[in-house]
Design a protein around this motif. Structure first.
Motif, short mmCIF file in Angstrom:
data_model
loop_
_atom_site.label_atom_id
_atom_site.label_comp_id
_atom_site.label_asym_id
_atom_site.label_seq_id
_atom_site.Cartn_x
_atom_site.Cartn_y
_atom_site.Cartn_z
N GLY A 5 9.81 39.74 1.89
CA GLY A 5 8.69 40.06 1.37
C GLY A 5 7.25 40.15 1.07
N PHE A 6 6.59 41.48 0.51
CA PHE A 6 5.54 41.63 0.21
C PHE A 6 4.91 42.57 -0.75
N TRP A 7 4.23 42.30 -2.26
CA TRP A 7 3.89 43.21 -2.67
C TRP A 7 2.20 42.95 -3.19
N TYR A 8 1.67 44.15 -4.25
CA TYR A 8 0.46 44.69 -4.77
C TYR A 8 0.87 44.81 -5.62
N LYS A 37 -4.85 45.64 -8.02
CA LYS A 37 -6.11 45.02 -8.45
C LYS A 37 -6.16 43.21 -9.20
N ASP A 38 -5.40 42.84 -8.77
CA ASP A 38 -5.26 41.81 -9.53
C ASP A 38 -4.68 40.45 -8.14
N ALA A 39 -3.03 41.02 -7.53
CA ALA A 39 -2.79 39.49 -6.94
C ALA A 39 -1.46 40.35 -5.74
N LEU A 40 -1.48 39.58 -5.09
CA LEU A 40 -0.72 39.89 -3.71
C LEU A 40 0.23 38.72 -3.47
N ILE A 41 1.56 39.57 -3.69
CA ILE A 41 3.18 38.60 -4.46
C ILE A 41 4.08 38.50 -2.52
N LEU A 42 4.19 37.60 -2.03
CA LEU A 42 4.88 37.07 -1.27
C LEU A 42 6.07 36.36 -2.12
N VAL A 44 -1.11 35.17 -4.48
CA VAL A 44 -2.54 35.27 -4.44
C VAL A 44 -3.07 35.75 -5.15
N ASN A 45 -4.07 35.51 -5.94
CA ASN A 45 -5.07 36.19 -6.94
C ASN A 45 -6.25 36.79 -6.07
#
Length: 162
Positions: free
Chosen positions: A92-95, A98-103, A120-121
């Motif tokens: 999955g992924f999360w946002y 305004k800071d990061a995308l998380i895989l 990922v910043n």
């Protein structure tokens, strides 16, 4: 559907050990989501978590897919008899606002879950760190045992395990 809340630093303890450098403010947390059953083997889980302390807040919105692999291994695994979610792979992924995308990805085998995630910043801080992120490894052991309802063979748990 699931939801929960937590309150941290209820007594607002002092931050210093030797001198009184102020207090650690209360932190509030709220999370929720839903597990959507597409079929026996695939579940989609949209979810969120938000927390705030003083004038700072953080919110993560995301979704992950769970692939139930238990039936594929039932004939070979003597421990899987009657357990409906013994082996689960998740991606999955999360946002984060305004800071990061998380895989993230994980694999669960009965009460043990191993996961890996990478942040990922995407903020202005990314320039300072050359867009480098953070790699995280998690290993979880579930001490509370899930219960299997004999009539339906559906696993029930006291809380979601995300």
């Amino acid at each position: 559907v699931f939801a929960g809340t937590s309150l941290f630093h209820v007594s607002e303890p002092a931050e210093g050990f030797i001198t009184d450098n102020g207090v650690l403010s209360r932190r509030f947390l709220f999370h929720g989501g839903a597990k959507i059953y597409i079929n026996k083997e695939l579940h989609i889980v949209p979810n969120f978590i938000t927390m705030w302390q003083d004038h700072v807040n953080e919110t993560n919105l995301g979704v992950f897919a769970e692939f139930n692999l238990t039936d594929k291994f039932n004939t070979k695994d003597p421990f899987a008899k009657g357990v409906t979610d013994a082996q689960v792979a998740s991606f999955g992924f999360w946002y984060r606002n305004k800071d990061a995308l998380i895989l993230g990805a994980s694999f669960k085998y009965y009460d043990i879950k191993v996961g890996v995630s990478y942040d990922v910043n995407v903020s202005q801080l990314g320039k300072a760190v050359n867009k480098a992120g953070a790699l995280e490894l998690t290993i979880t052991y579930n001490f509370s045992k899930s219960k299997i309802t004999p009539a339906t063979h559906i696993t029930t748990s006291p809380c979601p395990k995300i």
